[in-house]
Design a protein around this motif. Sequence first.
Motif, PDB file in Angstrom:
ATOM      1  N   ALA A 470       0.898  -1.251  -0.068  1.00 38.64           N
ATOM      2  CA  ALA A 470       0.070  -0.077  -0.052  1.00 38.64           C
ATOM      3  C   ALA A 470       0.896   1.066  -0.013  1.00 38.64           C
ATOM      4  CB  ALA A 470      -0.931   0.062   1.292  1.00 38.64           C
ATOM      5  N   SER A 471       1.917   1.119   0.897  1.00 39.28           N
ATOM      6  CA  SER A 471       2.622   2.286   0.814  1.00 39.28           C
ATOM      7  C   SER A 471       3.440   2.684  -0.239  1.00 39.28           C
ATOM      8  CB  SER A 471       3.569   2.362   2.145  1.00 39.28           C
ATOM      9  OG  SER A 471       4.441   1.251   2.072  1.00 39.28           O
ATOM     10  N   LEU A 472       3.908   1.520  -0.984  1.00 34.37           N
ATOM     11  CA  LEU A 472       4.569   1.735  -2.103  1.00 34.37           C
ATOM     12  C   LEU A 472       3.790   2.172  -3.515  1.00 34.37           C
ATOM     13  CD1 LEU A 472       6.790  -1.612  -2.218  1.00 34.37           C
ATOM     14  CD2 LEU A 472       7.637   0.616  -1.689  1.00 34.37           C
ATOM     15  N   ILE A 473       2.348   1.674  -3.303  1.00 32.11           N
ATOM     16  CA  ILE A 473       1.524   1.885  -4.393  1.00 32.11           C
ATOM     17  C   ILE A 473       1.338   3.580  -4.133  1.00 32.11           C
ATOM     18  CG2 ILE A 473      -0.754   1.774  -5.078  1.00 32.11           C
ATOM     19  CD1 ILE A 473      -0.386  -1.115  -4.436  1.00 32.11           C
ATOM     20  N   ARG A 474       1.069   3.819  -3.080  1.00 34.52           N
ATOM     21  CA  ARG A 474       0.867   5.421  -2.743  1.00 34.52           C
ATOM     22  C   ARG A 474       1.740   6.293  -3.172  1.00 34.52           C
ATOM     23  NH1 ARG A 474       1.648   9.101   1.529  1.00 34.52           N
ATOM     24  NH2 ARG A 474       0.012  10.567   1.521  1.00 34.52           N
ATOM     25  N   GLN A 475       3.000   5.795  -2.884  1.00 39.46           N
ATOM     26  CA  GLN A 475       4.141   6.599  -3.251  1.00 39.46           C
ATOM     27  C   GLN A 475       4.356   6.718  -4.672  1.00 39.46           C
ATOM     28  OE1 GLN A 475       6.078   8.056  -1.197  1.00 39.46           O
ATOM     29  NE2 GLN A 475       7.053   8.967  -2.857  1.00 39.46           N
ATOM     30  N   ALA A 476       4.069   5.584  -5.472  1.00 39.95           N
ATOM     31  CA  ALA A 476       3.990   5.758  -6.777  1.00 39.95           C
ATOM     32  C   ALA A 476       3.102   6.604  -7.214  1.00 39.95           C
ATOM     33  CB  ALA A 476       4.022   4.412  -7.420  1.00 39.95           C
ATOM     34  N   ILE A 477       1.993   6.643  -7.099  1.00 43.74           N
ATOM     35  CA  ILE A 477       1.236   7.374  -7.420  1.00 43.74           C
ATOM     36  C   ILE A 477       1.324   8.984  -6.856  1.00 43.74           C
ATOM     37  CG2 ILE A 477      -1.066   8.358  -7.294  1.00 43.74           C
ATOM     38  CD1 ILE A 477      -2.103   5.334  -6.694  1.00 43.74           C
ATOM     39  N   LEU A 478       1.737   9.248  -5.777  1.00 43.14           N
ATOM     40  CA  LEU A 478       1.984  10.615  -5.436  1.00 43.14           C
ATOM     41  C   LEU A 478       3.327  11.132  -6.107  1.00 43.14           C
ATOM     42  CD1 LEU A 478       1.361  10.215  -1.544  1.00 43.14           C
ATOM     43  CD2 LEU A 478      -0.166  11.308  -3.426  1.00 43.14           C
ATOM     44  N   GLU A 479       4.388  10.159  -6.439  1.00 44.25           N
ATOM     45  CA  GLU A 479       5.492  10.584  -6.943  1.00 44.25           C
ATOM     46  C   GLU A 479       5.249  11.019  -8.624  1.00 44.25           C
ATOM     47  OE1 GLU A 479       8.625   8.225  -7.178  1.00 44.25           O
ATOM     48  OE2 GLU A 479       9.021   8.373  -5.211  1.00 44.25           O
ATOM     49  N   SER A 599       2.095  19.117  -1.868  1.00 47.01           N
ATOM     50  CA  SER A 599       0.919  19.502  -1.834  1.00 47.01           C
ATOM     51  C   SER A 599      -0.005  18.467  -0.777  1.00 47.01           C
ATOM     52  CB  SER A 599       0.012  19.671  -3.108  1.00 47.01           C
ATOM     53  OG  SER A 599       0.105  18.368  -3.803  1.00 47.01           O
ATOM     54  N   ALA A 600       0.108  17.463  -1.083  1.00 48.74           N
ATOM     55  CA  ALA A 600      -0.486  16.164  -0.583  1.00 48.74           C
ATOM     56  C   ALA A 600      -0.122  16.375   1.068  1.00 48.74           C
ATOM     57  CB  ALA A 600      -0.086  14.833  -1.052  1.00 48.74           C
ATOM     58  N   ILE A 601       1.114  16.604   1.241  1.00 40.77           N
ATOM     59  CA  ILE A 601       1.542  16.810   2.668  1.00 40.77           C
ATOM     60  C   ILE A 601       0.775  18.025   2.992  1.00 40.77           C
ATOM     61  CG2 ILE A 601       3.430  17.206   4.362  1.00 40.77           C
ATOM     62  CD1 ILE A 601       5.034  15.443   1.844  1.00 40.77           C
TER      63      ILE A 601
END
Length: 676
Positions: A470-479, A599-601
């Motif tokens: 999940a974290s990886l996926i999220r990271q990928a998307i946010l990047e 921005s997300a942050i």
Amino acid sequence: MMQESGTETKSNGSAIQNGSSGGNHLLQCGSLREGRSNGETPAADAGAAELVHVQQQQQALQVARQLLLQQQQQQQVSGLKSPKRNDKQPALQVPVSVAMMTPQVITPQQMQQILQQQVLSPQQLQVLLQQQQALMLQQQQLQEFYKKQQEQLQLQLLQQQHAGKQPKEQQQVATQQLAFQQQLLQMQQLQQQHLLSLQRQGLLTIQPGQPALPLQPLAQGMIPTELQQLWKEVTSAHSAEETTGSNHSSLDLTTTCVSSSAPSKTSLIMNPHASTNGQLSVHTPKRESLSHEEHPHSHPLYGHGVCKWPGCEAVCEDFQSFLKHLNSEHALDDRSTAQCRVQMQVVQQLELQLAKDKERLQAMMTHLHVKSTEPKAAPQPLNLVSSVTLSKSASEASPQSLPHTPTTPTAPITPVTQGPSVITTTSMHTVGPIRRRYSDKYNVPISSADIAQNQEFYKNAEVRPPFTYASLIRQAILESPEKQLTLNEIYNWFTRMFAYFRRNAATWKNAVRHNLSLHKCFVRVENVKGAVWTVDEVEFQKRRPQKISGNPSLIKNMQTSHAYCTPLNAALQASMAENSIPLYTTASMGNPTLGNLASAIREELNGAMEHTNSNESDSSPGRSPLQAVHPVHVKEEPLDPEEAEGPLSLVTTANHSPDFDHDRDYEDEPVNEDME
DNA sequence: GATTCATTAAACACTG
DNA sequence: TCAGTGTTTAATGAAT
């Protein structure tokens, strides 16, 4: 399951789904470098730039070398030799000499090694080239001399044969030949000495006079401790010897040279004069006796029946033969000394690196051990980075300081780190339990405190990243620039960022899909291109506050800093936020890929702030103002910060995603002075 | 020991 | 029919 709750899109993806496959092909082709969405990481660019620089240097060197070669060939042509003589050594009868007579040119590989290992300055390179040229001239002379001698010998031989000479005369010829060779060798020795003197002027690592000498083996073969010991011995011996340095038997010198280029056995055979080397007999026995007495039959230079002298690897059946070999092949001569010098430099560099790392570790530990009352322990960006990124390694370093970490099992793969999420700066101060999200088996240690290093590490090492899907996926998307990726692009990101995911695609891809469907935070959105996946920040924020609860100032700080530091490393920000560490822009600078998270942050922070204001149980009411300021939530995932957007920009999983409720369990009181 | 979570595997459906 | 995508369920292990 219950995906529909948060967002509409989750429900029936198949109905909506259309051309998502279009992007897929990109990935499937294994276009690891495709990266159309994200582009390459800065670290990679930097590495490439360095490489280019080195290559340019190398090219320049090669050009210079070619010029020298041309000069040499011209000289040879003007002399008596054919241009090709350099390449193909004439003398068949004397292999040793042949080896010595080869053109004194450093091979491209050697040059590269030199460049890589020694980082020579342009001035040094120039000097080196000049010396090399001078040496080539010398060698040319030697070659001419040797040629003449060979021709004479052959002539004599022919005459004798035609005249039906007696064997005795042939023996005479042989002895004559030997004498010539010895003369030649003496000249070569002089040359060697000259080289040595040159080296002492500063170019110690390079042996222009020994082109065939493999540098790499020299640098690789030894353990630093061995080298140090050896170097001490050698230097002491050498200093004593220098007065009589020219007395080496020339034969020894050559044999050693030969052995270096053609490891081993031949050299063993070729050393009839081993005993003649006075110095040798004096020094080497001493060297042996030292280690030998302490560890009978164990010698740092001997193991598994092989001589471990750098670049040697001669097979020695037993220890005695090894000693013989050591005495004969690795006597105290210029070559051995040069090798030691090379190794010494290698060791020095390693020690330097070690010292730096130690220093860093010390700083980290110091920082982590700092009491809450000791603010500003490490205000500098560097410290910050390390403190943030390192949590893991620090935890290992000082386990006692981390009572909460016990759950973490030792990382099997690398000793360096425990696991991703063990310690945050905040956690340092807390004794509260920190829950580790990842099972040990996935707890691949992230050894380096440097985020970028981690990135490179996972890019190249087939080590499972200690982050959840999940974290990886999220990271990928946010990047991604648009914060949305197709499934295929997510796949691509995985394979691009982690060597581990270049295998068993079916397994992890299934897991990715599973996670996308399972977690509410992942929202499937219809796009022109087809279905893309995004991260639902709303869902994300739901949980968020709890994590970042507490420290308004921190949040404020982060927000403001973000305002003018867009490029800030989002990962760092996230991590800091979680860890309640103030932002240091420098730390995050230069990580474009992470900028997207800003921005997300920010949003997260906003939500957190709101949360903080409104409720938040996390922050303990009774805290002093200072404490209140500090991040309250000690997330278990100290790592988050790093992961979050670190080079890998892995956001720690649990923290950011709404799904991870458990994260909130943890408490924290860590006081982070930095915040103020 | 119960609970929660992450992972893995698998089955199924839909689409192009 | 096949491959890719998406959803769902179940089993397992780890952590709390």
